[in-house]
Design an enzyme around this catalytic site. Structure first.
Site, PDB file in Angstrom:
ATOM      1  N   SER A  57       0.845  -1.204   0.000  1.00 34.95           N
ATOM      2  CA  SER A  57       0.000   0.000   0.000  1.00 34.95           C
ATOM      3  C   SER A  57       0.876   1.248   0.000  1.00 34.95           C
ATOM      4  O   SER A  57       2.095   1.170   0.177  1.00 34.95           O
ATOM      5  CB  SER A  57      -0.852   0.025   1.268  1.00 34.95           C
ATOM      6  OG  SER A  57      -0.009   0.263   2.391  1.00 34.95           O
ATOM      7  N   ASP A  95      -1.143  -1.701  -4.099  1.00 35.64           N
ATOM      8  CA  ASP A  95      -2.495  -1.508  -3.566  1.00 35.64           C
ATOM      9  C   ASP A  95      -2.827  -0.009  -3.556  1.00 35.64           C
ATOM     10  O   ASP A  95      -2.031   0.802  -3.062  1.00 35.64           O
ATOM     11  CB  ASP A  95      -2.493  -2.063  -2.122  1.00 35.64           C
ATOM     12  CG  ASP A  95      -3.884  -2.237  -1.548  1.00 35.64           C
ATOM     13  OD1 ASP A  95      -4.852  -2.322  -2.327  1.00 35.64           O
ATOM     14  OD2 ASP A  95      -3.990  -2.305  -0.300  1.00 35.64           O
ATOM     15  N   ILE A 278      -7.206  -8.460   2.395  1.00 33.53           N
ATOM     16  CA  ILE A 278      -7.213  -8.601   3.855  1.00 33.53           C
ATOM     17  C   ILE A 278      -5.928  -7.994   4.420  1.00 33.53           C
ATOM     18  O   ILE A 278      -4.833  -8.468   4.127  1.00 33.53           O
ATOM     19  CB  ILE A 278      -7.331 -10.093   4.257  1.00 33.53           C
ATOM     20  CG1 ILE A 278      -8.671 -10.636   3.752  1.00 33.53           C
ATOM     21  CG2 ILE A 278      -7.185 -10.265   5.773  1.00 33.53           C
ATOM     22  CD1 ILE A 278      -8.870 -12.127   3.941  1.00 33.53           C
ATOM     23  N   ASP A 279      -6.076  -6.964   5.190  1.00 35.71           N
ATOM     24  CA  ASP A 279      -4.937  -6.327   5.848  1.00 35.71           C
ATOM     25  C   ASP A 279      -5.179  -6.252   7.359  1.00 35.71           C
ATOM     26  O   ASP A 279      -4.380  -6.725   8.171  1.00 35.71           O
ATOM     27  CB  ASP A 279      -4.741  -4.911   5.261  1.00 35.71           C
ATOM     28  CG  ASP A 279      -3.495  -4.225   5.792  1.00 35.71           C
ATOM     29  OD1 ASP A 279      -2.786  -4.818   6.624  1.00 35.71           O
ATOM     30  OD2 ASP A 279      -3.218  -3.084   5.386  1.00 35.71           O
TER      31      ASP A 279
HETATM   32  P1  13P Z   1      -9.131  -4.466   5.464  1.00 32.27           P
HETATM   33  O1  13P Z   1      -8.869  -3.185   6.202  1.00 32.27           O
HETATM   34  O2  13P Z   1     -10.544  -4.907   5.653  1.00 32.27           O
HETATM   35  O3  13P Z   1      -8.162  -5.526   5.830  1.00 32.27           O
HETATM   36  O4  13P Z   1      -8.964  -4.156   3.887  1.00 32.27           O
HETATM   37  C1  13P Z   1      -7.710  -4.151   3.296  1.00 32.27           C
HETATM   38  C2  13P Z   1      -7.734  -3.620   1.903  1.00 32.27           C
HETATM   39  O5  13P Z   1      -8.750  -3.477   1.265  1.00 32.27           O
HETATM   40  C3  13P Z   1      -6.441  -3.297   1.296  1.00 32.27           C
HETATM   41  O6  13P Z   1      -6.588  -2.702   0.038  1.00 32.27           O
HETATM   42  O1  G3H Z   2      -6.164  -0.128   1.724  1.00 34.16           O
HETATM   43  C1  G3H Z   2      -5.818  -0.012   2.873  1.00 34.16           C
HETATM   44  C2  G3H Z   2      -4.803  -0.959   3.443  1.00 34.16           C
HETATM   45  O2  G3H Z   2      -5.287  -1.567   4.598  1.00 34.16           O
HETATM   46  C3  G3H Z   2      -3.477  -0.309   3.648  1.00 34.16           C
HETATM   47  O3  G3H Z   2      -3.453   0.620   4.638  1.00 34.16           O
HETATM   48  O4  G3H Z   2      -2.043   2.577   3.852  1.00 34.16           O
HETATM   49  O5  G3H Z   2      -2.321   2.033   6.302  1.00 34.16           O
HETATM   50  O6  G3H Z   2      -0.937   0.589   4.845  1.00 34.16           O
HETATM   51  P1  G3H Z   2      -2.116   1.511   4.915  1.00 34.16           P
HETATM   52 ZN    ZN Z   3      -8.284  -1.478  -0.184  1.00 32.95          ZN
END
Ligand code: 13P
Ligand code: G3H
Ligand code: ZN
Length: 332
Positions: A57, A95, A278-279
């Site tokens: 991300s 991402d 899934i993050d």
């Molecule tokens: P969550 O916050 O539900 O894990 O989503 C992650 C996500 O969409 C990353 O692009």
């Molecule tokens: O799309 C959102 C993801 O969970 C990534 O989040 O930018 O805090 O790493 P982040």
């Molecule tokens: Zn996302």
């Protein structure tokens, strides 16, 4: 000089998605920011023989450095082979790419897939930007994910208060004019560990929040318009309540954390949804494990003593997702 992902042993999403749509399962797209998360993802997917998308991300790029993360993904392929996975099916994906330059830089440095997130732009501007990325990325067989509709929560450092569901009437136009390989849609999922306000939920007999169901009606309409076209769900963490309880028991303060029930994700995998992001669940698993150890063993100060068990917990969670939720186990 530009590096091709093919040289790094990575794959794009074309074959993965084709098989997933046909087979009624989804490819896990797990975010990573550090070595322990990457080890957990790769060892879980190697053990389960699950194809996997490693996601980076904009937050991860700022935190860990895009170049370093790319080399880690290259290392992940070698690590997977060392674990006995002969032909690892690993995709490296950007991402929520915010602009053309970021997507170009990822294509040039060995990513096999990028997302251009123009979802907050007016429709025609989203199309123009996405098309520009597709035209660049496709020269190198890098696949592109676009997005229509806005998820509530944080997207690209932009906080949207309310979700804006994808309009099925727009999807054919978007896909045909941009040439994207997959489409992220908004049907009620959102980013983070607080996906719904308590007012949007009901409660079960134990007072646990029950979220409103996903808009499967919108998904069905989209599928009718784009038969077999790869659909992506962001914001798909389930926010396991055991982790939330463990975090709070050991000094955390997560209030009203609620996610997408796993049964609904399982149902979605039977449709054209072939990538599930899934993050947050990984963040919760790690934090729950680390908090417990630091509270129960205050003498510990070697990071391996708490990051090691956290990595094990993460691996367990990822294996469960592949096996029991996404159905991707045994598909690579
Ligand atoms: P969550 O916050 O539900 O894990 O989503 C992650 C996500 O969409 C990353 O692009
Ligand atoms: O799309 C959102 C993801 O969970 C990534 O989040 O930018 O805090 O790493 P982040
Ligand atoms: Zn996302």
């Amino acid at each position: 000089m530009a590096v091709s992902y093919k040289k790094l042993g990575l794959v794009n999403t074309v074959e993965m998605f084709k098989k997933a749509v046909k087979g009624g399962y989804a490819i896990p797209a797990f975010n990573f920011n550090n070595m322990e998360q990457l080890q957990a993802i790769v060892s879980a997917c190697a053990e389960k023989r699950s194809p996997v998308i490693l996601q980076i991300s904009s937050g991860a790029r700022k935190y860990a450095n895009q170049t370093l993360l790319r080399y880690m993904a290259e290392g992940a392929v070698a690590y997977a082979k060392e674990l006995g996975w002969e032909k690892p099916q690993i995709c490296l994906h950007l991402d929520h790419g915010a602009d053309f330059e970021i997507c170009k830089s990822c294509c040039d440095m060995g990513f096999s897939s990028v997302m251009i997130d123009g979802s907050s732009l007016p429709f025609d501007e989203n199309i123009a930007l996405t098309k520009k990325v597709v035209e660049y990325a496709h020269q190198f067989d890098v696949t592109v994910e676009g997005e229509l509709g806005v998820l509530a929560g944080v997207e690209d450092d932009v906080v949207a208060e309310k979700s804006n569901y994808t309009e099925p009437k727009d999807v054919i136009d978007f896909v045909s004019r941009t040439g994207v390989d997959s489409l992220a849609i908004s049907i009620g999922t959102s980013h983070g560990a607080n996906k719904f306000t308590p007012e949007q939920c009901t409660r079960d007999e134990n007072g646990i929040l029950i979220p409103p169901p996903l808009r499967f009606d919108i998904l069905e309409e989209i599928e009718v318009k784009l038969p077999g076209f790869p659909i992506v769900l962001h914001g798909s963490s389930s926010v396991p309540q055991e982790y939330v309880a463990q975090i709070n028991k050991y000094g955390g303060a997560l209030k009203n954390a609620v996610g997408i029930p796993e049964e609904q994700l399982r149902k979605a995998t039977k449709s054209a949804v072939c990538k599930i992001n899934i993050d947050s669940d990984g963040r919760l698993a790690m934090t729950a494990a680390v908090r417990k150890i630091l509270v129960e063993q205050p003498e510990v100060f070697d990071p391996r003593k708490y990051l090691g068990p956290a990595r094990e917990e993460l691996k367990k969670m990822y294996m469960h997702k592949c096996e029991d939720v996404l159905g991707s186990a045994g598909k690579a």
